[in-house]
Design a protein around this motif. Structure first.
Motif, short mmCIF file in Angstrom:
data_model
loop_
_atom_site.label_atom_id
_atom_site.label_comp_id
_atom_site.label_asym_id
_atom_site.label_seq_id
_atom_site.Cartn_x
_atom_site.Cartn_y
_atom_site.Cartn_z
N SER A 1 41.76 36.54 44.61
CA SER A 1 41.14 38.20 45.46
C SER A 1 41.22 39.10 44.59
O SER A 1 42.38 39.23 44.12
CB SER A 1 41.37 38.68 46.63
OG SER A 1 41.16 38.10 47.61
N VAL B 1 36.93 44.26 48.39
CA VAL B 1 36.94 42.76 47.39
C VAL B 1 35.92 42.64 46.74
O VAL B 1 34.45 42.58 47.30
CB VAL B 1 37.89 41.57 48.43
CG1 VAL B 1 37.43 40.07 47.59
CG2 VAL B 1 38.63 42.05 48.76
N LEU C 1 35.87 37.01 44.51
CA LEU C 1 36.37 35.72 45.18
C LEU C 1 36.85 34.83 43.98
O LEU C 1 35.98 33.92 44.20
CB LEU C 1 36.68 35.50 46.41
CG LEU C 1 37.85 36.09 47.89
CD1 LEU C 1 36.37 35.15 48.91
CD2 LEU C 1 38.21 36.06 47.55
#
Length: 527
Positions: free
Chosen positions: A332, A341, A344
């Protein structure tokens, strides 16, 4: 060498109230003309309450283990939560740690009870093969299962008091115990003794109880606090370090909690000095929790978007924070300001340790299910290459970056490696000890300190193994071993203070934090 004693205080260990009886002895210090005081804390458990409130069964503990973790997690540690209750003047749920405590007690106290003769004890020792004597007569130990030895004292001493059992090894400081106090020191029928080296650059100043399964350890930037995330219990233990290390030892300050949560599973931490924040990963909740670094107030918790987060690292400019997600096999990427975030990033296997390059352009991730380092381009947000640093199997656990080189611990092989960060070419590799866990660089970059968990218990690695683990001090140039410090059961997390004056490490299975002062006369280069 007189053996002196006094009842010092009443505290709690785990579920039991205990009486702590301390004695000390003057032992000549071969490095100078002064004597050194060694104090051993003898923990006398209240047997009636121990019987009524004994440790929980394995079945009970297993019922608390998260299903996904129990099925998949093969990281080098025991990840089984354990319930505990509040304890006075010690961290809640602290386990019974009965090692030597370096705080002298100078007044004599009541004599300990004489044992019944003959009496016997099973010894787990560090270093192995230490000499055991009773009133000056060397005892011959009989090897027992699991690397321990059984000692039998047949003869009642002529003097009153039950006699003295001594533990000694060349190059180490001796420990002497009144025989009547040995029963109180037994842990599941076994006596555990570890000795400290003479004339070492590392002087042990304390062993401090923690909550269940202390996974890692971190100093605050000013060196005034130590943070210890607890894998088997809810929260992070905080210890306060006084400015004058020569006058005091760290003391337990408080436990950080998460409002509205009782989850265990706290793994690693990261300190954002610019924003005055402490970030802590929680693998049970798949979140990162944040605290004000100055007030220790809880500020927020955010999801990583992955499963079972572990290590947290921040880019050199502080704008990006990365978290490795064990089960989902991705990383992350957070905006450090907004806590959102932004990406990913899938990686080639189970990610654990990570390190940024000095310019922040690359993130290096240790892949635990192989001897691999994934190289991530942080502009493209993807893996652009993988370094295999030896043939065959491996388990890259921890990685550090410094001056164009990567330092990697391989837990499966028990090695520390140095790689060229640009090419992945192995430059040095050294077998250090079994189950190498955390590695850190000293502030000057001249040495690597590595924790070795020791060999696993053959039946279950969540139980103490056949010998104690250790902490190794290596040259950062060629990985030669400069010093070995014995730990207890599974040394795991470790940290060096920012000024290079203190080393701490956790004994994972003992719920214990060991604290060492780094000598200025022997190790001035550590600053």
């Amino acid at each position: 060498m007189p053996v002196l004693g006094k009842f010092v205080h009443i505290t709690h260990c785990g579920w039991y109230p205990v009486f702590v009886y301390c004695f000390h002895e003057e032992i000549p210090d071969r490095g100078n003309d002064t004597g050194m005081k060694i104090t051993v804390a003898i923990v006398l458990c209240c047997t009636a309450l121990a019987a009524a409130c004994g440790p929980r069964s394995a079945a009970s503990r297993a019922a608390d283990t998260p299903a996904a973790e129990a099925a998949v997690n093969t990281d080098g540690a025991a990840d089984i939560p354990e319930a505990a209750t509040a304890a006075a003047n010690t961290p809640e749920g602290a386990a019974d740690t009965t090692g030597a405590v370096d705080t002298a007690v100078d007044t004599a106290g009541p004599p300990l009870p004489e044992p019944e003769f003959p009496f016997r004890f099973t010894l787990k020792a560090a270093p192995p093969g230490m000499t055991v004597s009773f009133d000056g007569e060397v005892l011959g130990g009989q090897n027992a299962e699991g690397g321990t030895a059984v000692y039998v004292v047949e003869k009642r001493p002529e003097t009153q008091g039950g006699g003295v059992v001594s533990f000694a090894a060349q190059g180490y400081r001796e420990i002497r115990l009144q025989s009547g106090g040995i029963d109180a020191l037994l842990k599941k029928g076994q006596l555990e003794i570890k000795l400290e080296r003479e004339n070492s650059a590392f002087e042990k100043i304390a062993e401090l109880p923690t909550g269940v399964q202390p996974k890692s350890a971190y100093f605050s930037p000013d060196g005034r606090r130590i943070f210890v995330p607890l894998l088997g219990q809810h929260g992070v233990d905080v210890f306060r370090v006084e400015p004058d290390l020569s006058a005091s030892v760290p003391r337990f300050e408080r436990r950080l909690a998460v409002p509205g949560s009782g989850a265990s599973g706290f793994v690693e931490a990261m300190i954002d000095e610019k924003r005055r924040e402490l970030w802590v990963s929680n693998m049970e909740e798949n979140r990162v929790h944040m605290y004000d670094l100055d007030t220790l107030a809880y500020t927020r918790g955010v999801s990583t978007g992955g499963v079972m987060p572990k290590v947290i690292v921040q880019s050199p400019d502080g704008e990006t924070t990365a978290v490795s997600n064990w089960l989902s096999k991705n990383i992350s990427v957070f905006n450090s300001d907004t806590k959102e975030v932004s990406a990913l990033i899938p990686v080639s296997g189970i990610p654990r340790g990570m390190a940024f390059s000095d310019d922040g352009k690359f993130l290096y991730a240790a892949i635990y299910d192989g001897p691999l380092i994934d190289v991530i381009d942080m502009n493209a947000k993807k893996v652009v290459s993988s370094y295999r640093f030896h043939e065959g199997g491996g388990a890259a656990r921890h990685v550090m970056y410094r001056s164009g080189m990567l330092y990697v611990s391989d837990m499966a092989r028990g090695t520390v490696c140095i790689l060229d960060a640009a090419s992945g070419k192995p430059l040095e590799e050294r077998r250090v000890g079994p189950n190498i866990n955390t590695i850190v660089l000293t502030p000057d970059g001249k040495r690597i300190i590595a924790s070795s968990r020791g060999r696993n218990n053959p039946e279950d690695y969540t139980r103490p193994g056949p010998e104690f683990g250790a902490v190794y001090v290596l040259s950062a140039d060629d990985l030669s071993v400069e010093e070995k410090i014995w730990g207890r059961n599974q040394p795991t997390g470790l940290a060096v203070s920012p000024g290079g004056t203190m080393l701490v490490f956790t004994d994972f299975l003992d719920a214990n934090l060991e604290v060492y002062r780094i000598s200025r006369t022997r190790a001035g280069e550590f600053q």
